[in-house]
Enzyme design. Structure first.
Site, PDB file in Angstrom:
ATOM      1  N   ARG A   1      -8.495  17.791   0.339  1.00  0.00           N
ATOM      2  CA  ARG A   1      -7.864  17.752   1.662  1.00  0.00           C
ATOM      3  C   ARG A   1      -7.894  19.119   2.346  1.00  0.00           C
ATOM      4  O   ARG A   1      -7.972  19.190   3.569  1.00  0.00           O
ATOM      5  CB  ARG A   1      -6.433  17.244   1.545  1.00  0.00           C
ATOM      6  CG  ARG A   1      -6.426  15.758   1.298  1.00  0.00           C
ATOM      7  CD  ARG A   1      -5.060  15.158   1.289  1.00  0.00           C
ATOM      8  NE  ARG A   1      -5.195  13.703   1.339  1.00  0.00           N
ATOM      9  CZ  ARG A   1      -4.247  12.850   0.986  1.00  0.00           C
ATOM     10  NH1 ARG A   1      -3.082  13.297   0.578  1.00  0.00           N
ATOM     11  NH2 ARG A   1      -4.458  11.567   1.049  1.00  0.00           N
TER      12      ARG A   1
ATOM     13  N   LYS B   1      -3.062  -8.870  -1.700  1.00  0.00           N
ATOM     14  CA  LYS B   1      -2.283  -9.895  -1.015  1.00  0.00           C
ATOM     15  C   LYS B   1      -2.741 -10.227   0.395  1.00  0.00           C
ATOM     16  O   LYS B   1      -3.132  -9.355   1.155  1.00  0.00           O
ATOM     17  CB  LYS B   1      -0.829  -9.434  -0.927  1.00  0.00           C
ATOM     18  CG  LYS B   1      -0.161  -9.403  -2.274  1.00  0.00           C
ATOM     19  CD  LYS B   1       1.198  -8.785  -2.133  1.00  0.00           C
ATOM     20  CE  LYS B   1       1.948  -8.869  -3.448  1.00  0.00           C
ATOM     21  NZ  LYS B   1       3.218  -8.155  -3.368  1.00  0.00           N
TER      22      LYS B   1
ATOM     23  N   GLY C   1      -6.470   2.665   0.881  1.00  0.00           N
ATOM     24  CA  GLY C   1      -6.340   3.640  -0.201  1.00  0.00           C
ATOM     25  C   GLY C   1      -7.051   3.228  -1.467  1.00  0.00           C
ATOM     26  O   GLY C   1      -7.840   4.010  -2.038  1.00  0.00           O
TER      27      GLY C   1
ATOM     28  N   GLY D   1      -2.827   3.660   4.910  1.00  0.00           N
ATOM     29  CA  GLY D   1      -1.998   2.887   5.837  1.00  0.00           C
ATOM     30  C   GLY D   1      -2.496   2.996   7.265  1.00  0.00           C
ATOM     31  O   GLY D   1      -2.536   2.008   8.005  1.00  0.00           O
TER      32      GLY D   1
HETATM   33  P1  ADP Z   1      -6.279  -1.197  -0.257  1.00  0.00           P
HETATM   34  O1  ADP Z   1      -5.374  -0.116  -0.778  1.00  0.00           O
HETATM   35  O2  ADP Z   1      -7.725  -0.785  -0.307  1.00  0.00           O
HETATM   36  O3  ADP Z   1      -5.865  -1.695   1.091  1.00  0.00           O
HETATM   37  P2  ADP Z   1      -4.869  -3.246  -1.706  1.00  0.00           P
HETATM   38  O4  ADP Z   1      -3.753  -2.290  -1.941  1.00  0.00           O
HETATM   39  O5  ADP Z   1      -4.647  -4.372  -0.778  1.00  0.00           O
HETATM   40  O6  ADP Z   1      -6.193  -2.445  -1.264  1.00  0.00           O
HETATM   41  O7  ADP Z   1      -5.303  -3.918  -3.071  1.00  0.00           O
HETATM   42  C1  ADP Z   1      -5.767  -3.202  -4.181  1.00  0.00           C
HETATM   43  C2  ADP Z   1      -5.333  -3.840  -5.449  1.00  0.00           C
HETATM   44  O8  ADP Z   1      -5.680  -5.217  -5.496  1.00  0.00           O
HETATM   45  C3  ADP Z   1      -5.996  -3.214  -6.663  1.00  0.00           C
HETATM   46  O9  ADP Z   1      -5.027  -2.533  -7.411  1.00  0.00           O
HETATM   47  C4  ADP Z   1      -6.576  -4.393  -7.418  1.00  0.00           C
HETATM   48  O10 ADP Z   1      -6.373  -4.321  -8.819  1.00  0.00           O
HETATM   49  C5  ADP Z   1      -5.818  -5.565  -6.832  1.00  0.00           C
HETATM   50  N1  ADP Z   1      -6.547  -6.825  -7.005  1.00  0.00           N
HETATM   51  C6  ADP Z   1      -7.798  -7.129  -6.627  1.00  0.00           C
HETATM   52  N2  ADP Z   1      -8.142  -8.360  -7.018  1.00  0.00           N
HETATM   53  C7  ADP Z   1      -7.094  -8.870  -7.679  1.00  0.00           C
HETATM   54  C8  ADP Z   1      -6.850 -10.115  -8.349  1.00  0.00           C
HETATM   55  N3  ADP Z   1      -7.774 -11.069  -8.404  1.00  0.00           N
HETATM   56  N4  ADP Z   1      -5.630 -10.287  -8.932  1.00  0.00           N
HETATM   57  C9  ADP Z   1      -4.714  -9.318  -8.880  1.00  0.00           C
HETATM   58  N5  ADP Z   1      -4.885  -8.128  -8.268  1.00  0.00           N
HETATM   59  C10 ADP Z   1      -6.062  -7.912  -7.675  1.00  0.00           C
HETATM   60 MG    MG Z   2      -3.394  -0.257  -1.643  1.00  0.00          MG
END
Ligand code: ADP
Ligand code: MG
Length: 436
Positions: free
Chosen positions: A76, A240, A393, A416
């Protein structure tokens, strides 16, 4: 489900128009969305101003990982150098500020920015005067700024030592403004929050612009989503549906193809009438998923969901796993990655894309047995001749960890903040800068 500024916490409007938007009806949403885009994309940057002899306060993202007072990763700091060097070269008096960790509004010595000053001094090859002030803009800071010559650099103490910082309080905003003539925001990671050091301060200075890091995020995320070279493919995954509902809806208005993977895919599968066993499922969002499937149809967007799934009986890398077809997940199994057929289907859909936005891993990539889907998608992105943008992230971490970092056009530095960008929301930290 809201779109554009409908759900934004931020005042809608550029400088001088800091009122909340007029009530937005569904009918004028599209026009309002266009207005929001305009508020975000056309900002003055450090290239548009003259800082010679002026005191320039720069909000940086120096939220670096620390262990026993040592900076363990200076990415950073290195990323902040182009803006800082430009302002030094232009003869500004460069006053840097940032938050670090969560001191919760009081001085915590272990979260002092002192180590950052020392590290920056080495990176810049010139002195960086650290203004150690428990109140951030105290006697030390004022004296340090008063003694500055053109091209000097001062670093203020952790802005979150002040409780008002995260509440966008007036007093601290005014104090920050009182020690500068020009404000530069180069901290994208906090752009979705209205704090004193990125938003409040701009109300009391005449000139507020964005730095190179912010400009890069605006250019890539903003232009990719709003003026994409087509075909435009979005890939959404992660855990989610509920955390990405506005992203799904907003992107359906813009993309040619929407690919769904990760944990959120099971809510879509359920919505299509398939059993998903113990997989991550958000019952409350099944209707929403149905709505999105209908929206895709109505908009002519190709919506792709997994045709096979890697399942296991436990959420663990140490248990047997196998691949099953759509609808064949047993009651005691959970889906932890997309299957091989899905990987092929997705890679194929990605091949012809000219712009790709990816948010959310395809599976539980942290466990090697369930990283193949995420690797396949990263590989597909690495191989195409297109603008490839990673937001989120965990997605950024996945791409870097799996070794594809340098193959992507842009990896957003703000988890975020990048999500809110993809939701079509206005980011207060961006809106607050002067329009061109
Ligand atoms: P980002 O930070 O890129 O926006 P998220 O925080 O929404 O992504 O999601 C990341 C998490 O989703 C990871 O820790 C990953 O392990 C989890 N994940 C992905 N696929 C599954 C799954 N099939 N079941 C449970 N968790 C999952
Ligand atoms: Mg995340």
């Amino acid at each position: 489900m809201e779109s554009a500024c409908f759900a934004a916490r931020a005042p809608c409007g550029g400088r001088g128009r800091k009122t909340f938007p007029r009530s937005v009806t569904r009918l004028n949403l599209a026009a309002h969305a266009a207005e929001c885009e305009e508020n975000m994309l056309n900002k003055k940057s450090v290239d548009d101003i003259n800082v010679k002899g002026k005191r320039v306060l720069v909000r940086c993202d120096f939220n670096v990982p620390l262990q026993d007072g040592q900076i363990t990763d200076d990415t950073r700091l290195v990323a902040a150098l182009p803006t800082i060097k430009k302002l030094i070269a232009d003869g500004g008096k460069v006053i840097l500020c940032s938050h670090l960790g969560k001191p919760k509004g009081e001085p915590k010595p272990e979260l002092s920015l002192a180590p950052v000053a020392a590290a920056l001094e080495k990176l810049l090859g010139q002195p960086v005067k650290f203004a150690a002030d428990a109140t951030v803009v105290g006697e030390n800071a004022k004296a340090a700024v008063a003694a500055m010559n053109d091209g000097d650099v001062v670093l203020l103490e952790n802005t979150r030592y002040r409780a008002e910082e995260t509440k966008n309080g007036e007093a601290f905003s005014k104090e920050l403004a009182s020690i500068c003539d020009v404000f530069v925001n180069d901290a994208f990671g906090t752009a979705h929050r209205a704090h004193c050091s990125n938003v409040g301060v701009t109300q009391y200075v005449d000139t507020a612009v964005v730095g190179y890091l912010m400009q890069k995020e605006i250019d890539f995320l903003g232009n990719a989503v709003n003026n994409p070279v087509r075909p435009f493919v979005a890939i959404l995954g992660g855990s989610k549906v509920s955390s990405k509902i506005s992203v799904i809806s907003n992107l359906l208005d813009k993309v040619d193809v929407l690919i769904i993977g990760g944990g959120m895919a099971y809510t879509f599968m359920k919505a299509m009438g398939y059993e998903v066993g113990k997989s991550l499922l958000e019952e409350d969002y099944i209707d929403y998923a149905k709505e999105m499937i209908e929206k895709a149809k109505a908009k002519g967007v190709k919506l792709l969901t997994p045709v096979d799934t890697v399942v296991a009986k436990e959420f663990s890398n140490d248990v047997p796993f196998h691949t099953v077809g759509l609808g064949d997940i047993a009651a005691d199994e959970e889906g932890l990655d997309i299957g091989e057929e899905t990987c092929k289907l997705y890679a194929d859909a990605i091949k012809s894309a000219k712009t790709v936005v990816w948010n959310g891993p395809m599976g539980v990539f942290e466990m090697s047995n369930f990283a193949k889907g995420t690797i396949a998608v990263a590989q597909a992105l690495a191989e195409i001749d297109a603008t490839t943008i990673i937001g989120g992230g965990d997605s950024a971490a996945a791409v870097n960890q799996l070794g594809f970092g340098d193959k992507m056009t842009h990896i957003s530095t703000g988890g975020g903040a990048s999500l809110e960008f993809l939701e079509g929301k206005e980011l207060p930290g961006v809106v607050a800068a002067n329009d061109k």
